[in-house]
Design a protein around this motif. Sequence first.
Motif, PDB file in Angstrom:
ATOM      1  N   LEU A   2      18.024 -29.911  41.043  1.00  0.00           N
ATOM      2  CA  LEU A   2      17.946 -31.126  40.213  1.00  0.00           C
ATOM      3  C   LEU A   2      19.307 -31.408  39.586  1.00  0.00           C
ATOM      4  O   LEU A   2      19.881 -30.545  38.922  1.00  0.00           O
ATOM      5  CB  LEU A   2      16.895 -30.914  39.122  1.00  0.00           C
ATOM      6  CG  LEU A   2      16.863 -31.935  37.978  1.00  0.00           C
ATOM      7  CD1 LEU A   2      16.505 -33.327  38.470  1.00  0.00           C
ATOM      8  CD2 LEU A   2      15.863 -31.491  36.902  1.00  0.00           C
ATOM      9  N   ASN A   3      19.810 -32.624  39.811  1.00  0.00           N
ATOM     10  CA  ASN A   3      21.004 -33.076  39.105  1.00  0.00           C
ATOM     11  C   ASN A   3      20.938 -34.594  39.024  1.00  0.00           C
ATOM     12  O   ASN A   3      19.916 -35.186  39.393  1.00  0.00           O
ATOM     13  CB  ASN A   3      22.287 -32.578  39.786  1.00  0.00           C
ATOM     14  CG  ASN A   3      22.361 -32.997  41.247  1.00  0.00           C
ATOM     15  OD1 ASN A   3      22.016 -34.142  41.584  1.00  0.00           O
ATOM     16  ND2 ASN A   3      22.775 -32.083  42.103  1.00  0.00           N
ATOM     17  N   LEU A   4      21.998 -35.226  38.572  1.00  0.00           N
ATOM     18  CA  LEU A   4      21.942 -36.675  38.365  1.00  0.00           C
ATOM     19  C   LEU A   4      21.686 -37.421  39.681  1.00  0.00           C
ATOM     20  O   LEU A   4      21.084 -38.490  39.682  1.00  0.00           O
ATOM     21  CB  LEU A   4      23.243 -37.164  37.715  1.00  0.00           C
ATOM     22  CG  LEU A   4      23.387 -36.812  36.230  1.00  0.00           C
ATOM     23  CD1 LEU A   4      24.799 -37.105  35.746  1.00  0.00           C
ATOM     24  CD2 LEU A   4      22.365 -37.574  35.388  1.00  0.00           C
ATOM     25  N   HIS A   5      22.104 -36.852  40.805  1.00  0.00           N
ATOM     26  CA  HIS A   5      21.920 -37.533  42.095  1.00  0.00           C
ATOM     27  C   HIS A   5      20.526 -37.352  42.661  1.00  0.00           C
ATOM     28  O   HIS A   5      20.055 -38.165  43.445  1.00  0.00           O
ATOM     29  CB  HIS A   5      22.946 -37.019  43.114  1.00  0.00           C
ATOM     30  CG  HIS A   5      24.346 -37.185  42.637  1.00  0.00           C
ATOM     31  ND1 HIS A   5      24.924 -38.418  42.464  1.00  0.00           N
ATOM     32  CD2 HIS A   5      25.268 -36.270  42.240  1.00  0.00           C
ATOM     33  CE1 HIS A   5      26.151 -38.265  41.990  1.00  0.00           C
ATOM     34  NE2 HIS A   5      26.379 -36.969  41.835  1.00  0.00           N
ATOM     35  N   THR A   6      19.876 -36.250  42.300  1.00  0.00           N
ATOM     36  CA  THR A   6      18.578 -35.936  42.917  1.00  0.00           C
ATOM     37  C   THR A   6      17.425 -36.158  41.941  1.00  0.00           C
ATOM     38  O   THR A   6      16.282 -35.802  42.255  1.00  0.00           O
ATOM     39  CB  THR A   6      18.543 -34.454  43.358  1.00  0.00           C
ATOM     40  OG1 THR A   6      18.717 -33.634  42.191  1.00  0.00           O
ATOM     41  CG2 THR A   6      19.648 -34.127  44.357  1.00  0.00           C
ATOM     42  N   ARG A   7      17.721 -36.728  40.791  1.00  0.00           N
ATOM     43  CA  ARG A   7      16.744 -36.821  39.705  1.00  0.00           C
ATOM     44  C   ARG A   7      15.398 -37.383  40.155  1.00  0.00           C
ATOM     45  O   ARG A   7      14.337 -36.880  39.763  1.00  0.00           O
ATOM     46  CB  ARG A   7      17.345 -37.664  38.569  1.00  0.00           C
ATOM     47  CG  ARG A   7      16.397 -38.086  37.459  1.00  0.00           C
ATOM     48  CD  ARG A   7      15.893 -36.911  36.647  1.00  0.00           C
ATOM     49  NE  ARG A   7      14.910 -37.358  35.673  1.00  0.00           N
ATOM     50  CZ  ARG A   7      13.605 -37.466  35.920  1.00  0.00           C
ATOM     51  NH1 ARG A   7      13.112 -37.130  37.111  1.00  0.00           N
ATOM     52  NH2 ARG A   7      12.769 -37.882  34.979  1.00  0.00           N
ATOM     53  N   THR A   8      15.404 -38.439  40.998  1.00  0.00           N
ATOM     54  CA  THR A   8      14.142 -39.120  41.357  1.00  0.00           C
ATOM     55  C   THR A   8      13.230 -38.247  42.229  1.00  0.00           C
ATOM     56  O   THR A   8      12.038 -38.531  42.347  1.00  0.00           O
ATOM     57  CB  THR A   8      14.421 -40.435  42.103  1.00  0.00           C
ATOM     58  OG1 THR A   8      15.296 -40.142  43.194  1.00  0.00           O
ATOM     59  CG2 THR A   8      15.057 -41.467  41.169  1.00  0.00           C
ATOM     60  N   ARG A   9      13.788 -37.191  42.813  1.00  0.00           N
ATOM     61  CA  ARG A   9      12.938 -36.340  43.665  1.00  0.00           C
ATOM     62  C   ARG A   9      12.088 -35.371  42.842  1.00  0.00           C
ATOM     63  O   ARG A   9      11.270 -34.643  43.385  1.00  0.00           O
ATOM     64  CB  ARG A   9      13.817 -35.521  44.632  1.00  0.00           C
ATOM     65  CG  ARG A   9      14.739 -36.388  45.480  1.00  0.00           C
ATOM     66  CD  ARG A   9      14.926 -35.806  46.872  1.00  0.00           C
ATOM     67  NE  ARG A   9      15.464 -34.458  46.860  1.00  0.00           N
ATOM     68  CZ  ARG A   9      16.750 -34.174  47.138  1.00  0.00           C
ATOM     69  NH1 ARG A   9      17.607 -35.134  47.392  1.00  0.00           N
ATOM     70  NH2 ARG A   9      17.153 -32.933  47.145  1.00  0.00           N
ATOM     71  N   PHE A  10      12.321 -35.340  41.531  1.00  0.00           N
ATOM     72  CA  PHE A  10      11.608 -34.365  40.684  1.00  0.00           C
ATOM     73  C   PHE A  10      10.837 -35.101  39.581  1.00  0.00           C
ATOM     74  O   PHE A  10      11.348 -35.305  38.487  1.00  0.00           O
ATOM     75  CB  PHE A  10      12.608 -33.400  40.051  1.00  0.00           C
ATOM     76  CG  PHE A  10      13.355 -32.548  41.041  1.00  0.00           C
ATOM     77  CD1 PHE A  10      12.852 -31.314  41.435  1.00  0.00           C
ATOM     78  CD2 PHE A  10      14.554 -32.993  41.594  1.00  0.00           C
ATOM     79  CE1 PHE A  10      13.541 -30.524  42.339  1.00  0.00           C
ATOM     80  CE2 PHE A  10      15.243 -32.207  42.509  1.00  0.00           C
ATOM     81  CZ  PHE A  10      14.742 -30.970  42.887  1.00  0.00           C
ATOM     82  N   PRO A  11       9.587 -35.524  39.863  1.00  0.00           N
ATOM     83  CA  PRO A  11       8.857 -36.355  38.898  1.00  0.00           C
ATOM     84  C   PRO A  11       8.331 -35.605  37.674  1.00  0.00           C
ATOM     85  O   PRO A  11       8.162 -36.203  36.616  1.00  0.00           O
ATOM     86  CB  PRO A  11       7.703 -36.931  39.709  1.00  0.00           C
ATOM     87  CG  PRO A  11       7.538 -36.012  40.874  1.00  0.00           C
ATOM     88  CD  PRO A  11       8.871 -35.411  41.153  1.00  0.00           C
TER      89      PRO A  11
END
Lengths: 561, 83
Positions: A2-11
């Motif tokens: 999880l980071n600013l680029h992958t945020r949407t993949r972790f609800p």
Amino acid sequence: MLNLHTRTRFPNLLHARVLTEADENAPALILVQTGHPDQVITRREFRQHARAYAYALHKMGMAARDLVIIAHTQNLESVYAFWGALLLGAIPSMFPTLTEKLDPALYMASIAELVNLSQVRAVLTTDDFAAQLAPRVTCSVYGSTALLAEVGTGEAPRYVPDPHEVAFLQHSSGTTGLQKGVALAHERVLNQLASYSSALALSERDVIVSWLPLYHDMGLIAGFILPLFQGLPLVLMSPFDWVRHPALLLRAIHNHQGTLCWLPNFAYNHMARRVRHADSEGLSLASMRAFVNCSEPVRADSHAMFLERFAPHGLRESMLTVSYAMAENTFAVTQTPIGQAPHIDWVDRRALMEDQRALPVPPDSPQALAQVSCGAPIVGSEVKVVDEQGRPLPERHVGELMIRSDCMLMAYYRRPDLRPFDAEGWYDSGDKGYMADGQVYVIGRTKDLIINAGKNVYPQDLEAIVNGVEGVHPGRAVVFGVPDEEEGTELIAVVAEVDTDDPQEHKRIKQAIRQAVARASDVSVNFVTLVGAGWLIKTSSGKISRAKNRDKWLAEQSGQA
Amino acid sequence: MDEVTVRAKLSRYITQEIMRDPDYVLDDDEPIISGGLMDSFSLAKVGVFCEKEFGVFIPDPDLTVAKMDTLRQMVARVLRDFR
């Protein structure tokens, strides 16, 4: 990760990589304890236990949205109970445990208060304490044996959290802190983890080492949820163990190739001064990327002392970073860049104290005071400095720090009467500081709060305790913090008015004050001064002034020295 | 160094440096940590003091509240290894 680029993949938090990553044999958590071999928990074991605890909680009648207080020492049971509650959709909150030092009756009264205020559904704790607590509270209480009896292989109902709903609560300690449970939604926590992970340049190679208590924001977020969510090994020890045996942290870093560690400022002094050479022989800190100084005012001399002591063990100045954080913002508001020492702002001492201005001066100027930067706000968090009327102040003017972010608390739990934000969504941190070149500098508190060894201590809580001591004039005691260079934190001073001059009686009262505070709170008093009637200074409204009495006390102390 | 000296040095260190109350008369069996006279991180300080002052290294598993809560316990622990 999880980071600013992958945020949407972790609800939501149940997407934690400790629960989802394919490699089940990787270590999730390593428990380190003085006098015991290290205990490695794999992801597989972690998942099995978290699910088994979710099932046990379900069998005991707990359901989604129930508030569950976990009051344990820093052990695996509390870890599994926390994640089990999350899996079930319940709302866990870590709470300090009863220790040998605390008065059981007072501790139980504070839990009972919490149960009533926050409508707690259940308290999970040790067997001993569960039996004592159960008759005193209106909710269910489960000891370890009762809980473990229900731990089975069944499945708890699957729960899919809404990102907007409360994931867990953070409580601060003391009578005052108890009344405000910081309610954090899944999405806010994930915003924090994403942004903070990016600020730390977190990678799969990181190993997080922590002795911090899980009932404190720094311990809960940086030293628990962050590594587990990101699937990084967490090397965990107990604060009680570390504080008595500070070399334990070095051994943990050395043995497990630790890379990140969060510490309150006093810990730098404690490590530098109290780790004996025989304890640190052969230990290396070279694997570290960063120590993060957080949760009390950062002192340049604490970093210098730590660096001098451990440079021979591979510590470099570039590893010493700083963060400004608070439970209300989930955790971090700022972070200095990883891989470089924080900027030191040399300012004029007198202008800072008297004019509330941070005027730059050369470091060798006689009035130079070192202010350590806390770094720039992390992505998604904003900081502004305002005056007492709430008007924004320019750079280098000292004022109140206001925070606005996408990782703020939603509300204080079940306290609609408390409004944490102004109309524009700014949260008043209660801290005083200034901004310069986009960096935040924190210089103190706007209120009388004492920060002792990273713990927030409300003087009014301690004064209430001291006022109950026989021999002290009720209402004629004052408690304040005294910054101490040697310990790198604020020490706690009590001044109380008494009638007697008898030395035996003085000893008894001093003893009683120290004991009463130790038994009713999680701190110890450092200074007790007994004075005659009329010593304490009152304000025009008749209240005892903490600031004025501290100044008077300090003046008398320096006169005696 | 005899028992009286060890006791006097430890007592002075605790009252002066930790409690910062040099006039305080510490009794042999008064609970120091569980009685709130000093906090538990002061145990690490006592460990450092014993090494510097008496040359006695008390290993971590012995630096516990149960084993070091009173002046009597501390003095006995120092004398055990004192040469």
